[in-house]
Enzyme design. Structure first.
Site, PDB file in Angstrom:
ATOM      1  N   ALA A  72       0.876  -1.520   0.115  1.00 18.93           N
ATOM      2  CA  ALA A  72       0.160   0.228  -0.106  1.00 18.93           C
ATOM      3  C   ALA A  72       1.036   1.235   0.545  1.00 18.93           C
ATOM      4  CB  ALA A  72      -0.569   0.042   1.555  1.00 18.93           C
ATOM      5  N   GLN A 183      -7.967  -0.429   5.163  1.00 17.84           N
ATOM      6  CA  GLN A 183      -8.410  -0.968   6.034  1.00 17.84           C
ATOM      7  C   GLN A 183      -9.869  -1.454   5.737  1.00 17.84           C
ATOM      8  OE1 GLN A 183      -7.379  -1.946   8.304  1.00 17.84           O
ATOM      9  NE2 GLN A 183      -5.132  -1.488   8.175  1.00 17.84           N
ATOM     10  N   CYS A 326       3.668   2.726  11.593  1.00 18.15           N
ATOM     11  CA  CYS A 326       4.536   2.959  10.682  1.00 18.15           C
ATOM     12  C   CYS A 326       4.602   4.053  11.095  1.00 18.15           C
ATOM     13  CB  CYS A 326       3.754   3.156   9.588  1.00 18.15           C
ATOM     14  SG  CYS A 326       3.216   1.668   8.901  1.00 18.15           S
TER      15      CYS A 326
END
Length: 382
Positions: A72, A183, A326
């Site tokens: 992604a 998500q 992240c």
């Protein structure tokens, strides 16, 4: 030894056994370069194209609109930069939000700071939902791209993609809409007819890491970030990671199976945990009740250091996360919670748990038991 309780499915998911087995055999049998001209290469290539067609079918789009990527973050970068560079003669104005995933947020910062684009970051309310009026007011004649995530990865808030599309159609139909749907895939229905580009990741839906897809509508053109051969319609040079791309179709099919049933299971667990946590006097729930994915639940244990709770739970083989993985190595407050205007003490003590259709009631009860015990035994911060 106690069995592990994994509650960090937003960060990554265990690999589906079926995917794992088929992947191993692909690595052994279909190692040929998909661009080579002999039959071994053609077989590999045709399996990859079959995967592309199946993915397109499941997402109700054309096979030519599916681009394989390494995940992604690459999909987000390709969509945003590729679009910005392609349409910069029309204008250099981009709109995104204050709560995007770092791969969108930092890409927009780079476009602003290095490439001279003008970027507006739309604010969100205390529930993590964007202000549509603010978005409307920020749209200009030279706006070329709007990038807004569907489901926030920290608190689960769901953004109104249909209303955003409507605004674009009414105000400036030339604007491209990119949506990070990482998500949402396999959890809530996605409608790609509303967007120009959408990013997906395999390792969030029980697939392989280093595997992603970018949906790009035929009417949208991108400047490639990786120049090289003719792979991915000249959009992504480099020898195709065929076995991985081939596995995305199966991964997606399994993720979409019984989606509604899985949703109901997770929804019930989420409600149960909310009710239990609300009894704890030091706990505040950050995830909104309305327009929120039940797969994600963020809460704060006020006055406690979240890392201390995380490691105390880890000692019980129970895995949760603080903030988004992240950005977990930076010592600041979560950007999402800060944007929601959450009180500093709450924002600093946030913990995120995330559920799966694999999560059981027993696991949840055990997690709650450990959490309650930990809150009683560890000291609050002075």
């Amino acid at each position: 030894r106690e069995p592990m309780i994994y509650l960090d499915y937003v960060s990554t998911t265990p690999l589906n056994k079926e995917v794992n087995q088929m992947y191993q055999s692909l690595l052994n049998d279909y190692f040929a370069n998909a661009d080579s001209l002999y039959s071994l290469g053609l077989q590999t290539s045709s399996l990859m194209e079959k995967s592309r067609s199946l993915i397109a079918q499941m997402l109700n789009v054309k096979p030519t609109e599916i681009i394989f990527t390494s995940g992604a973050s690459e999909s987000n970068n390709t969509a945003i930069k590729g679009c910005a560079f392609q349409y910069q003669n029309r204008g250099k104005h981009i709109i995104t939000t204050a709560i995007e995933h770092s791969s969108v947020y930092n890409t927009c910062l780079q476009l602003r700071d290095v490439f001279g684009f003008d970027v507006d970051f739309i604010s969100v309310d205390q529930n993590g939902h964007i202000d549509l009026d603010e978005l409307k007011n920020k749209i200009r004649d030279d706006t070329i791209l709007i990038s807004i995530m569907y489901v926030n990865n920290e608190i689960g808030s769901i953004q109104p993609i249909d209303k955003i599309r409507e605004l674009i159609l009414n105000m400036n139909p030339k604007i491209k809409l990119h949506v990070d749907m990482v998500q949402a895939l396999g959890k809530i229905p996605v409608d790609l007819s509303l967007v120009d580009m959408a990013s997906f990741s395999a390792h969030k839906i029980y697939g392989l890491k280093g595997s992603g897809v970018l949906y790009k509508k035929e009417s949208t053109t991108l400047v490639p970030l990786i120049c090289g051969g003719q792979q991915e319609n000249n959009l992504r040079g480099g020898t195709s990671n065929t076995a991985t791309h081939i596995m995305f179709a199966k991964t997606l099919r399994l993720a979409l199976e019984n989606q509604e049933q899985k949703f109901q299971h997770v929804h019930a667990l989420n409600q149960y945990v909310r009710n239990e946590l609300m009894r704890e006097k030091d706990i505040v729930i950050n995830s909104p009740i309305e327009n929120c994915s039940p797969y994600i639940l963020s809460f704060s244990a006020i006055g406690y250091k979240p890392e201390v709770i995380l490691h105390a739970l880890e000692a019980k083989e129970c895995y949760v996360s603080t903030k988004s993985t992240c950005s977990s190595h930076k010592n600041d407050v979560s950007r999402t919670l800060a944007a929601m205007g959450v009180d500093d003490a709450i924002a600093k003590s946030a913990i995120r748990i995330s559920f799966s259709h694999l999560t059981t009631q027993e696991e949840i009860d055990e997690f709650l038991y450990h959490l309650q015990t930990i809150l009683k035994t560890i000291k609050k911060q002075r």
